[in-house]
Design an enzyme around this catalytic site. Structure first.
Site, PDB file in Angstrom:
ATOM      1  N   CYS A 189      51.303 -38.460  -2.686  1.00 58.95           N
ATOM      2  CA  CYS A 189      51.479 -37.024  -2.479  1.00 58.95           C
ATOM      3  C   CYS A 189      51.188 -36.312  -3.788  1.00 58.95           C
ATOM      4  O   CYS A 189      51.677 -36.732  -4.850  1.00 58.95           O
ATOM      5  CB  CYS A 189      52.905 -36.741  -2.015  1.00 58.95           C
ATOM      6  SG  CYS A 189      53.232 -34.973  -1.725  1.00 58.95           S
ATOM      7  N   HIS A 238      54.421 -31.138   5.338  1.00 59.36           N
ATOM      8  CA  HIS A 238      54.582 -30.190   4.233  1.00 59.36           C
ATOM      9  C   HIS A 238      54.892 -28.788   4.749  1.00 59.36           C
ATOM     10  O   HIS A 238      55.768 -28.087   4.217  1.00 59.36           O
ATOM     11  CB  HIS A 238      53.306 -30.139   3.389  1.00 59.36           C
ATOM     12  CG  HIS A 238      53.287 -31.130   2.258  1.00 59.36           C
ATOM     13  ND1 HIS A 238      54.272 -31.216   1.302  1.00 59.36           N
ATOM     14  CD2 HIS A 238      52.378 -32.093   1.940  1.00 59.36           C
ATOM     15  CE1 HIS A 238      53.984 -32.171   0.442  1.00 59.36           C
ATOM     16  NE2 HIS A 238      52.834 -32.726   0.804  1.00 59.36           N
ATOM     17  N   HIS A 242      50.821 -35.879   7.406  1.00 58.03           N
ATOM     18  CA  HIS A 242      51.378 -35.635   6.076  1.00 58.03           C
ATOM     19  C   HIS A 242      51.383 -34.136   5.747  1.00 58.03           C
ATOM     20  O   HIS A 242      52.381 -33.600   5.239  1.00 58.03           O
ATOM     21  CB  HIS A 242      50.546 -36.414   5.044  1.00 58.03           C
ATOM     22  CG  HIS A 242      51.054 -36.334   3.642  1.00 58.03           C
ATOM     23  ND1 HIS A 242      51.598 -37.402   2.979  1.00 58.03           N
ATOM     24  CD2 HIS A 242      51.080 -35.300   2.756  1.00 58.03           C
ATOM     25  CE1 HIS A 242      51.951 -37.036   1.754  1.00 58.03           C
ATOM     26  NE2 HIS A 242      51.630 -35.756   1.594  1.00 58.03           N
ATOM     27  N   GLU A 243      50.267 -33.462   6.047  1.00 58.90           N
ATOM     28  CA  GLU A 243      50.175 -32.029   5.715  1.00 58.90           C
ATOM     29  C   GLU A 243      51.027 -31.171   6.655  1.00 58.90           C
ATOM     30  O   GLU A 243      51.630 -30.186   6.218  1.00 58.90           O
ATOM     31  CB  GLU A 243      48.718 -31.578   5.738  1.00 58.90           C
ATOM     32  CG  GLU A 243      47.811 -32.306   4.762  1.00 58.90           C
ATOM     33  CD  GLU A 243      48.386 -32.356   3.347  1.00 58.90           C
ATOM     34  OE1 GLU A 243      48.981 -31.345   2.904  1.00 58.90           O
ATOM     35  OE2 GLU A 243      48.241 -33.408   2.697  1.00 58.90           O
TER      36      GLU A 243
END
Length: 508
Positions: A431, A477, A473-474
């Protein structure tokens, strides 16, 4: 609410049990049947509703053949439960008592010595082994890893691609020592990478074979050399087998005025200082540093680092002076918000499209520019993504660049996961906001994401394998999550300088 050390130890046991059960492809019911327990009991232990018992731990260790990992997690839990401490005069338990039958290979003592000879580093590892298993041991796995610039992975990877470590230069020697009678050990390469070697030390040579039989002991010793231009100013020991005593010695030139410190990580904690100090003595112009520990936990890593305060010249002229910039510091200087910032833990604001189209386009342009500049710092062979909060922008926008550099980046505005495949896999993720480590993260193999177009209409896009992982993953976020929130409890983070898959694609 904080948890007690006893609760954390029970959680570590449950996580270790689940990891080995799933690794064997067993359901909870199947494992319970093999262990002779009621099917609900395994589920209750893994769900933390029941605490483990000694009988349960012994049976799980034997059935899952966990090389002592499950049993050691139980010992850590049981020691806390009883708050036991051995009197100083009491002898430690014998291996047969220390580990249950079927455990496998045990390291009773390990002594590692690293000597700086001027032009290279000479490493000698001596291990006293005990076979607590039920089968003869015919080989032992040794590892050699180098990292010239441990705080600058991009520079280190480039350096080792241009100057790879070779088996020839290692000058590897290995022997088995039984009460002074020494036998050379042949060896065979297992993995050969630019900065990492795995080697099978064989309990045989040209004259005969000498397996380590159940209930028997043997001492093995192996040594190798690595040039100063490849080694880097660090030395690490990783506990991969049940170990009773571990000692490390650094033998460095005293005239360079070495300063030594250390750090440790384990399954239950992130990196911290060594729990006991490093002792120094000066002997015949050498600075000798000694450190030791008893009963180190499985998967613990002990890392010794140093710098030479009397090294003449400047940092750029003398590679033995360590780089002081951590990977996360480089990202912070670049403008990437780092772990610990409140913004990374808040859900992002949704765009009102098409009314806010111009603002959305401006943010996406900033994200694309950032990705282009990041290529100067690090190779992203697996693909890479960046979310607006990582640039300090509290809006729901992210850009994901596929591993195939010829493909167009994926723009995600106001994304929402609407479906995911039941099949998952675990791969290491990094990350930009937590760049000093890598973590093993379970993710679905397919992800369906609903997201906005510039005109405000919604579309559902299906992503698979590596792209599914990048997109997940994004999206995390933008919802205020980090990948560490997705990791299986008890699984340790891997420092970036130890991660050996940089520049390699994920495997499917």
């Amino acid at each position: 609410m904080t948890t007690s050390p006893l609760d954390r130890a029970a959680d570590s046991f449950a996580a270790e049990l689940a990891r080995h059960r799933t690794g064997r492809g067993l359901s909870k019911k199947q494992l319970a049947t093999m262990m002779g327990f009621d099917p609900s009991y395994v589920s209750h232990v893994e769900g933390r509703r029941h605490r483990p018992t000694e009988d349960f731990a012994r049976r799980a260790e034997a059935v899952l053949e966990a090389s002592g990992a499950i049993w050691q997690r139980y010992r850590e839990y049981d020691d806390l439960r009883h708050a036991r401490s051995l009197p100083a005069h009491r002898e430690p338990p014998q291996p047969g008592q220390w580990m249950p039958p079927g455990t496998g290979l045990i390291v009773e003592r390990e002594h590692a010595t690293l000597t700086h000879t001027g032009d290279d580093y000479h490493c000698v590892i001596r291990r006293e082994l005990y076979n607590a298993g039920t089968e003869p041991v015919t080989r032992y796995l040794a590892r050699v890893a180098v990292d010239r610039y441990p705080n600058d992975p991009g520079r280190s990877n480039l350096h080792h691609r241009e100057h790879p470590l070779t088996f020839a230069e290692l000058q590897l020697n290995a022997l088995r020592d039984d009460a002074g009678e020494q036998e050379p050990m042949h060896w065979r390469a297992k993995h050969d990478r630019d900065a990492f070697k795995e080697i099978w030390l064989l309990f045989e040579n040209a004259d005969r074979r000498f397996p380590l039989y159940p209930g028997h002991r043997a001492t093995i010793e192996y040594s190798y050399r690595v040039g100063r231009d490849k080694w880097g100013t660090w030395f690490q020991r990783a506990v991969r087998l049940p170990t009773r005593h571990l000692a490390v010695r650094l033998d460095l030139p005293a005239d360079l005025d070495p300063q030594v410190w250390g750090a440790e990580t384990s399954l239950s904690s992130e990196e911290g200082p060594l729990r006991t100090p490093v002792a120094r003595q000066n002997v015949d112009g050498r600075a000798v540093f000694d450190w030791k520990t008893e009963d180190p936990p499985l998967n613990a890593r002990y890392r010794m680092q140093w710098r030479f305060r009397a090294q003449p010249g400047t940092e750029s002229e003398h590679p033995d002076t360590p780089t002081r910039v951590r990977a996360s510091d480089r990202m912070r200087e670049f403008g990437i918000v780092q772990r610990g910032a409140d913004l990374l833990r808040q859900p992002s604001h949704q765009f009102d499209l098409p009314r806010q189209e111009s603002a959305a386009r401006e943010i996406v342009d900033r994200l694309n520019t950032a990705l282009a500049r990041l290529d100067e710092l690090h190779p992203f062979r697996k693909g890479v993504g960046i979310a607006a909060p990582q640039l300090g922008i509290d809006w729901a926008a992210a850009v994901v660049r596929p591993p195939d550099r010829t493909a167009d980046p994926v723009v995600l505005l106001n994304p929402r996961v609407v479906d995911a495949a039941p099949d998952t896999d675990e791969q290491y993720e990094g990350c930009l906001s937590f760049f000093d480590h890598r973590g093993l993260v379970p993710r679905p193999l397919r992800l369906d994401v609903e997201h906005s177009r510039w005109d405000g209409s919604r579309i559902i896009t299906s992503f698979e394998f590596g792209m599914a992982r990048l997109v997940a993953h994004e999206v995390d976020h933008l919802e205020g999550r980090l990948y560490v929130d997705r990791m299986t409890p008890g699984v340790p983070l891997v420092p970036v300088e130890e991660y050996r898959e940089t520049g390699q694609p994920w495997r499917y």
